[in-house]
Write a protein that holds these residues in place. Sequence first.
Motif, PDB file in Angstrom:
ATOM      1  N   HIS A  20      -3.146  -4.370  -5.346  1.00 26.16           N
ATOM      2  CA  HIS A  20      -2.397  -3.930  -6.524  1.00 26.16           C
ATOM      3  C   HIS A  20      -2.897  -2.620  -7.108  1.00 26.16           C
ATOM      4  O   HIS A  20      -2.214  -2.023  -7.951  1.00 26.16           O
ATOM      5  N   LEU A  21      -4.052  -2.149  -6.651  1.00 21.37           N
ATOM      6  CA  LEU A  21      -4.473  -0.794  -6.992  1.00 21.37           C
ATOM      7  C   LEU A  21      -3.978   0.202  -5.948  1.00 21.37           C
ATOM      8  O   LEU A  21      -4.350   1.371  -5.975  1.00 21.37           O
ATOM      9  N   GLU A  22      -3.184  -0.325  -4.993  1.00 20.76           N
ATOM     10  CA  GLU A  22      -2.462   0.482  -4.000  1.00 20.76           C
ATOM     11  C   GLU A  22      -3.381   1.236  -3.047  1.00 20.76           C
ATOM     12  O   GLU A  22      -3.088   2.352  -2.626  1.00 20.76           O
ATOM     13  N   PHE A  23      -4.493   0.601  -2.690  1.00 20.74           N
ATOM     14  CA  PHE A  23      -5.335   1.157  -1.633  1.00 20.74           C
ATOM     15  C   PHE A  23      -4.775   0.802  -0.251  1.00 20.74           C
ATOM     16  O   PHE A  23      -5.044   1.503   0.720  1.00 20.74           O
ATOM     17  N   ILE A  24      -4.035  -0.314  -0.162  1.00 20.88           N
ATOM     18  CA  ILE A  24      -3.473  -0.740   1.120  1.00 20.88           C
ATOM     19  C   ILE A  24      -2.122  -0.054   1.315  1.00 20.88           C
ATOM     20  O   ILE A  24      -1.184  -0.304   0.553  1.00 20.88           O
ATOM     21  N   PRO A  25      -1.991   0.803   2.325  1.00 21.98           N
ATOM     22  CA  PRO A  25      -0.699   1.436   2.589  1.00 21.98           C
ATOM     23  C   PRO A  25       0.262   0.438   3.224  1.00 21.98           C
ATOM     24  O   PRO A  25      -0.151  -0.484   3.943  1.00 21.98           O
ATOM     25  N   GLU A  26       1.553   0.602   2.977  1.00 16.67           N
ATOM     26  CA  GLU A  26       2.576  -0.270   3.567  1.00 16.67           C
ATOM     27  C   GLU A  26       2.250  -1.739   3.312  1.00 16.67           C
ATOM     28  O   GLU A  26       2.330  -2.580   4.203  1.00 16.67           O
ATOM     29  N   ASP A  43     -11.946  10.133  10.437  1.00 14.70           N
ATOM     30  CA  ASP A  43     -10.951  10.697   9.518  1.00 14.70           C
ATOM     31  C   ASP A  43     -10.623   9.642   8.464  1.00 14.70           C
ATOM     32  O   ASP A  43      -9.512   9.115   8.413  1.00 14.70           O
ATOM     33  N   PRO A  44     -11.600   9.317   7.594  1.00 19.13           N
ATOM     34  CA  PRO A  44     -11.435   8.185   6.669  1.00 19.13           C
ATOM     35  C   PRO A  44     -10.345   8.377   5.623  1.00 19.13           C
ATOM     36  O   PRO A  44      -9.824   7.397   5.100  1.00 19.13           O
ATOM     37  N   LEU A  45     -10.001   9.614   5.306  1.00 17.27           N
ATOM     38  CA  LEU A  45      -8.967   9.868   4.308  1.00 17.27           C
ATOM     39  C   LEU A  45      -7.640  10.270   4.941  1.00 17.27           C
ATOM     40  O   LEU A  45      -6.671  10.524   4.224  1.00 17.27           O
ATOM     41  N   GLY A  46      -7.608  10.306   6.260  1.00 18.99           N
ATOM     42  CA  GLY A  46      -6.387  10.684   6.970  1.00 18.99           C
ATOM     43  C   GLY A  46      -5.911   9.586   7.896  1.00 18.99           C
ATOM     44  O   GLY A  46      -5.470   8.521   7.456  1.00 18.99           O
ATOM     45  N   LYS A  47      -6.064   9.823   9.209  1.00 19.23           N
ATOM     46  CA  LYS A  47      -5.556   8.877  10.202  1.00 19.23           C
ATOM     47  C   LYS A  47      -6.256   7.519  10.141  1.00 19.23           C
ATOM     48  O   LYS A  47      -5.659   6.492  10.470  1.00 19.23           O
ATOM     49  N   GLY A  48      -7.534   7.507   9.729  1.00 17.41           N
ATOM     50  CA  GLY A  48      -8.274   6.249   9.696  1.00 17.41           C
ATOM     51  C   GLY A  48      -8.126   5.464   8.408  1.00 17.41           C
ATOM     52  O   GLY A  48      -8.665   4.357   8.297  1.00 17.41           O
ATOM     53  N   PHE A  49      -7.401   6.025   7.438  1.00 10.23           N
ATOM     54  CA  PHE A  49      -7.308   5.390   6.122  1.00 10.23           C
ATOM     55  C   PHE A  49      -6.687   3.998   6.198  1.00 10.23           C
ATOM     56  O   PHE A  49      -7.179   3.045   5.577  1.00 10.23           O
ATOM     57  N   HIS A  50      -5.589   3.857   6.948  1.00 10.95           N
ATOM     58  CA  HIS A  50      -4.897   2.570   7.057  1.00 10.95           C
ATOM     59  C   HIS A  50      -5.846   1.478   7.548  1.00 10.95           C
ATOM     60  O   HIS A  50      -5.960   0.413   6.936  1.00 10.95           O
ATOM     61  N   ILE A  51      -6.512   1.757   8.672  1.00 11.45           N
ATOM     62  CA  ILE A  51      -7.363   0.733   9.284  1.00 11.45           C
ATOM     63  C   ILE A  51      -8.545   0.399   8.383  1.00 11.45           C
ATOM     64  O   ILE A  51      -8.889  -0.780   8.188  1.00 11.45           O
ATOM     65  N   ILE A  52      -9.175   1.420   7.819  1.00  8.46           N
ATOM     66  CA  ILE A  52     -10.346   1.185   6.968  1.00  8.46           C
ATOM     67  C   ILE A  52      -9.984   0.347   5.749  1.00  8.46           C
ATOM     68  O   ILE A  52     -10.664  -0.638   5.424  1.00  8.46           O
ATOM     69  N   GLN A  53      -8.907   0.698   5.074  1.00  9.39           N
ATOM     70  CA  GLN A  53      -8.502  -0.053   3.883  1.00  9.39           C
ATOM     71  C   GLN A  53      -8.061  -1.473   4.241  1.00  9.39           C
ATOM     72  O   GLN A  53      -8.297  -2.417   3.478  1.00  9.39           O
ATOM     73  N   GLY A  54      -7.415  -1.627   5.389  1.00  8.93           N
ATOM     74  CA  GLY A  54      -7.023  -2.957   5.827  1.00  8.93           C
ATOM     75  C   GLY A  54      -8.227  -3.848   6.066  1.00  8.93           C
ATOM     76  O   GLY A  54      -8.262  -5.011   5.637  1.00  8.93           O
ATOM     77  N   MET A  55      -9.252  -3.312   6.732  1.00  5.96           N
ATOM     78  CA  MET A  55     -10.456  -4.088   7.009  1.00  5.96           C
ATOM     79  C   MET A  55     -11.217  -4.407   5.723  1.00  5.96           C
ATOM     80  O   MET A  55     -11.780  -5.495   5.581  1.00  5.96           O
ATOM     81  N   ILE A  56     -11.245  -3.454   4.775  1.00  5.88           N
ATOM     82  CA  ILE A  56     -11.905  -3.715   3.493  1.00  5.88           C
ATOM     83  C   ILE A  56     -11.213  -4.867   2.758  1.00  5.88           C
ATOM     84  O   ILE A  56     -11.873  -5.765   2.214  1.00  5.88           O
ATOM     85  N   ALA A  57      -9.875  -4.840   2.750  1.00  3.22           N
ATOM     86  CA  ALA A  57      -9.126  -5.891   2.059  1.00  3.22           C
ATOM     87  C   ALA A  57      -9.356  -7.251   2.698  1.00  3.22           C
ATOM     88  O   ALA A  57      -9.571  -8.248   2.002  1.00  3.22           O
ATOM     89  N   ILE A  58      -9.329  -7.285   4.033  1.00  4.47           N
ATOM     90  CA  ILE A  58      -9.531  -8.559   4.742  1.00  4.47           C
ATOM     91  C   ILE A  58     -10.924  -9.102   4.457  1.00  4.47           C
ATOM     92  O   ILE A  58     -11.105 -10.292   4.153  1.00  4.47           O
ATOM     93  N   GLY A  59     -11.930  -8.228   4.529  1.00  7.98           N
ATOM     94  CA  GLY A  59     -13.304  -8.675   4.288  1.00  7.98           C
ATOM     95  C   GLY A  59     -13.549  -9.094   2.857  1.00  7.98           C
ATOM     96  O   GLY A  59     -14.290 -10.053   2.595  1.00  7.98           O
ATOM     97  N   SER A  60     -12.910  -8.400   1.905  1.00  7.83           N
ATOM     98  CA  SER A  60     -13.161  -8.714   0.491  1.00  7.83           C
ATOM     99  C   SER A  60     -12.542 -10.037   0.069  1.00  7.83           C
ATOM    100  O   SER A  60     -12.911 -10.587  -0.971  1.00  7.83           O
ATOM    101  N   GLY A  61     -11.634 -10.568   0.875  1.00  6.51           N
ATOM    102  CA  GLY A  61     -11.035 -11.858   0.540  1.00  6.51           C
ATOM    103  C   GLY A  61     -11.987 -13.021   0.678  1.00  6.51           C
ATOM    104  O   GLY A  61     -11.798 -14.069   0.031  1.00  6.51           O
ATOM    105  N   GLY A  62     -13.009 -12.857   1.517  1.00  7.85           N
ATOM    106  CA  GLY A  62     -13.988 -13.929   1.701  1.00  7.85           C
ATOM    107  C   GLY A  62     -13.366 -15.195   2.272  1.00  7.85           C
ATOM    108  O   GLY A  62     -12.374 -15.159   2.994  1.00  7.85           O
ATOM    109  N   VAL A  63     -13.948 -16.316   1.918  1.00  6.92           N
ATOM    110  CA  VAL A  63     -13.482 -17.608   2.438  1.00  6.92           C
ATOM    111  C   VAL A  63     -12.232 -18.089   1.712  1.00  6.92           C
ATOM    112  O   VAL A  63     -11.260 -18.509   2.331  1.00  6.92           O
TER     113      VAL A  63
END
Length: 384
Positions: free
Chosen positions: A268-274, A236-256
């Motif tokens: 700041h594009l507001e993909f991360i909820p809360e 459920d990538p656009l529903g219940k799974g959205f929080h976790i998926i976006q959180g993992m994307i943000a963490i991974g995109s930060g790199g080292v």
Amino acid sequence: MAAVFDKPSLLQRIAPIFQGFDGLLALAIILLAGTGLLAMYSVGFDHGTRFSMHARNMLLALGVLFVLAQIPPQRLMAFAMPLYLLGVVLLLGVEFFGITKKGATRWINLGIVIQPSEIMKIAMPMMLAWWFQRREGQLKPLDFLVAAAILGGPAALILKQPDLGTTLLVLASGLFVIYLAGLSWKLIIPPVLLGVIGVVALVVMEPTLCQPGVDWKVLHEYQRQRVCTLLDPSKDPLGKGFHIIQGMIAIGSGGVWGKGFMQGTQTHLEFIPERTTDFIYAAYSEEFGLVGVLLLMAGFIFLVFRGLVIAMDAPTLFSRLLAGALSLNVFVYAFVNMGMVSGVLPVVGVPLPFISYGGTAMVTLGVALGMLMAIAKSKRLMQS
């Protein structure tokens, strides 16, 4: 002779108030508080007044910490039972007169709306430490059963609200005290093994258990959905799974090294909820990267380790148990928040200490650290 009657300077008059403060504990608090302000400014500068409110909450918490640090542990011990009983009465009040929001009945109106379960985060370790202090030198298996009852009653009331996250935190704070009081490993290992077996069975049976319409009986539907989402957020990538998926994307995109201060695109594009509350760790990771995360973890480890050293040096059993439990609570908060945002644990609404926005959680943290500082202070003053 005139010098004898000279009035002491302002510095001389206020110096005793700061005498005995634990410098290393204070350093850890200042570093983490500074990190929290930096992170909130970055993720919340375009989010209304979150930064100024976060700073206000932090000042309030530091004020509470300072006041409680002046209270000797013996006096803190006298508040253990009244605070615990007050918490239980208010939890019972929630059962009959509680306010329901979003399907959960967790609040009660006493002129101001409060959440009694927050009281138990502090009252529970105090009460259990008080109980074991009274039984010092004559502990029997029955005493641990009484401690389990002291812990289990309020935890059941909080779980019924329902509030799984707070239930786990209250249980953890109580179990730390019971373990530090001398609970045998023979009693700890069996439930741990059962838990591991249960998790393995859940992972294996996930395709069947997470089918629509399956009732787990012991969990509410939203709790079942959280566990199933953890096991496979892509269903459920656009529903219940959205929080976790976006959180993992943000963490991974930060790199080292991270994308830089105030440069997080997911944030700041507001993909991360809360992004200023429960999921601020994802925003922090995106902007400060692996290096920033390691430094943040080092800050928490430093604080917890210093708290455990204070616990070992505490003069009484009550102080040792309380200091140990309060220190380990900080570890649980940080571990659970980072775990749920990273997709390792279910999302249960646990704030990241110092970093997440939230007045009640910040003041509760100030109370806990104030009592820890009071215990450290009492030991240092006794030595001097």
